[in-house]
Motif scaffolding. Structure first.
Motif, short mmCIF file in Angstrom:
data_model
loop_
_atom_site.label_atom_id
_atom_site.label_comp_id
_atom_site.label_asym_id
_atom_site.label_seq_id
_atom_site.Cartn_x
_atom_site.Cartn_y
_atom_site.Cartn_z
N GLU A 1 2.10 1.06 0.72
CA GLU A 1 0.79 0.43 0.86
C GLU A 1 0.16 0.78 2.21
N ILE A 2 0.97 0.76 3.25
CA ILE A 2 0.45 1.10 4.57
C ILE A 2 0.05 2.58 4.62
N GLY A 3 0.91 3.43 4.05
CA GLY A 3 0.59 4.86 4.02
C GLY A 3 -0.69 5.15 3.27
N ASP A 4 -0.89 4.46 2.15
CA ASP A 4 -2.12 4.66 1.37
C ASP A 4 -3.34 4.22 2.18
N PRO B 1 0.99 -10.28 4.83
CA PRO B 1 1.92 -10.07 3.71
C PRO B 1 2.98 -9.02 4.09
N ASP B 2 4.04 -9.00 3.32
CA ASP B 2 5.10 -8.02 3.55
C ASP B 2 4.71 -6.70 2.86
N PHE B 3 3.84 -5.94 3.54
CA PHE B 3 3.36 -4.69 2.96
C PHE B 3 4.50 -3.68 2.85
N SER B 4 4.45 -2.89 1.81
CA SER B 4 5.41 -1.79 1.68
C SER B 4 4.92 -0.60 2.51
N LEU C 1 2.29 -1.70 13.62
CA LEU C 1 2.47 -0.35 13.11
C LEU C 1 2.42 0.63 14.27
N VAL C 2 3.28 1.64 14.23
CA VAL C 2 3.25 2.71 15.21
C VAL C 2 2.76 3.96 14.48
#
Length: 311
Positions: free
Chosen positions: A97-100, A91-94, A193-194
């Protein structure tokens, strides 16, 4: 003998690096302070000769990494060694969302190690069982993850930043100019993700990649890893493996980030004799005699106890 900080190249095991160091330095007494997988690069600290006694004090040091986590594909090795296993749309995560998801892994926790690891159960290496088509029961182990910072995200590993520069606080950030890192061949074009990570000893970044994917609801693998710091030693201090024989190395005292006690002959003799002389300090100390390392000791606020002494 001295301590060497090596920039481990891609596709060599830590044992391979130790083997080369033994040949170049002319000694069998070479140890390292924390394994790097073959597909990882970066800081590998080598202790040579009598300095191998310091490994026990350095292998628990915190370490920093640049981690590339590719979403949408899992592998049995949890990294780019592959082969590909489960593949799924991402999905196109925000960024939120990734930070959480990343923040959910901070602090002390239990982490399940990779099946493709050197851990042993009943005298059998996990990777040996995995390569034979089996799997060992690897219980979760306590680890600590101190910091996770999302540096960027890209449509694929090929599009992810690969040039980074160090910051004054010892971190690394993507930059237009700086050091370009070598990454393993990618297994496909998966969103990546980096992440900059600071972790305690025993933490598997491959397991973290798997778990970050699980937290987001997708399979994932570690598609690249660079260790930028191990204990007191950063990547800017590291020498290429091919130039190891040209380096003078570092002294023991540069390796131990511990308070120092300047000991007189009497205190040094007492410690060597196994006595527990009175001392008001607590924690672990380095004891020096005439500027030379004599011992690493523990203090309980009343007495000192030798951990390891040098003649």
């Amino acid at each position: 003998m001295p301590i060497y900080v090596v920039d481990k190249p891609l596709n060599l095991t830590s044992h391979d690096v130790v083997g080369r160091a033994r040949r170049v330095l002319g000694t069998r007494q070479v140890g390292h302070t924390g394994t790097l997988d073959p597909l990882a690069t970066g800081v590998l600290v080598l202790c040579v000769g009598a300095s191998t006694k310091l490994v026990q004090f350095m292998e628990r040091d915190t370490k920093d990494y640049l981690a590339f986590i590719s979403l949408g594909a899992a592998t049995p090795t949890l990294d780019a060694e592959g082969p590909l296993g489960e593949v799924a749309d991402v999905p196109d995560f925000s960024d939120e969302e990734i930070g959480d998801a990343l923040q959910g892994f901070l602090g002390a926790q239990q982490q399940v190690p990779p099946q493709y690891s050197a851990l042993q159960v009943g005298g059998v290496r996990a990777y040996v069982a995995a390569r034979a088509g089996g799997a060992l029961d690897l219980p979760a182990r306590p680890v600590v993850i101190h910091e996770l910072d999302l540096l960027g995200r890209a449509a694929s590993l090929a599009a992810a930043p690969q040039t980074f520069s160090p910051t004054p606080d010892g971190r690394w950030r993507p930059a237009a100019t700086g050091q370009k890192f070598s990454l393993p061949p990618r297994l496909g074009d998966f969103p990546t993700l980096v992440v900059w990570a600071r972790v305690g000893s025993g933490t598997y970044l491959r397991s973290l990649a798997r778990d970050v994917g699980a937290a987001l609801g997708v399979p994932a693998h570690l598609s690249g890893l660079i260790r930028t710091r191990a204990g007191r030693f950063g990547l800017t201090q590291a020498t290429p493996l091919d130039l190891l024989g040209e380096q003078a190395g570092l002294g023991d005292l540069q390796a131990l980030d511990l308070p120092i006690i300047e000991a007189g002959p009497e205190l040094a003799l007492q410690l060597r004799q196994g006595k527990r002389p009175a001392h008001s300090g607590t924690g672990r100390f380095v004891v020096l005699l005439s500027g030379e390392l004599v011992a690493v000791v523990d203090g309980d606020g009343e007495q000192l106890k030798v951990v390891r002494a040098w003649a």
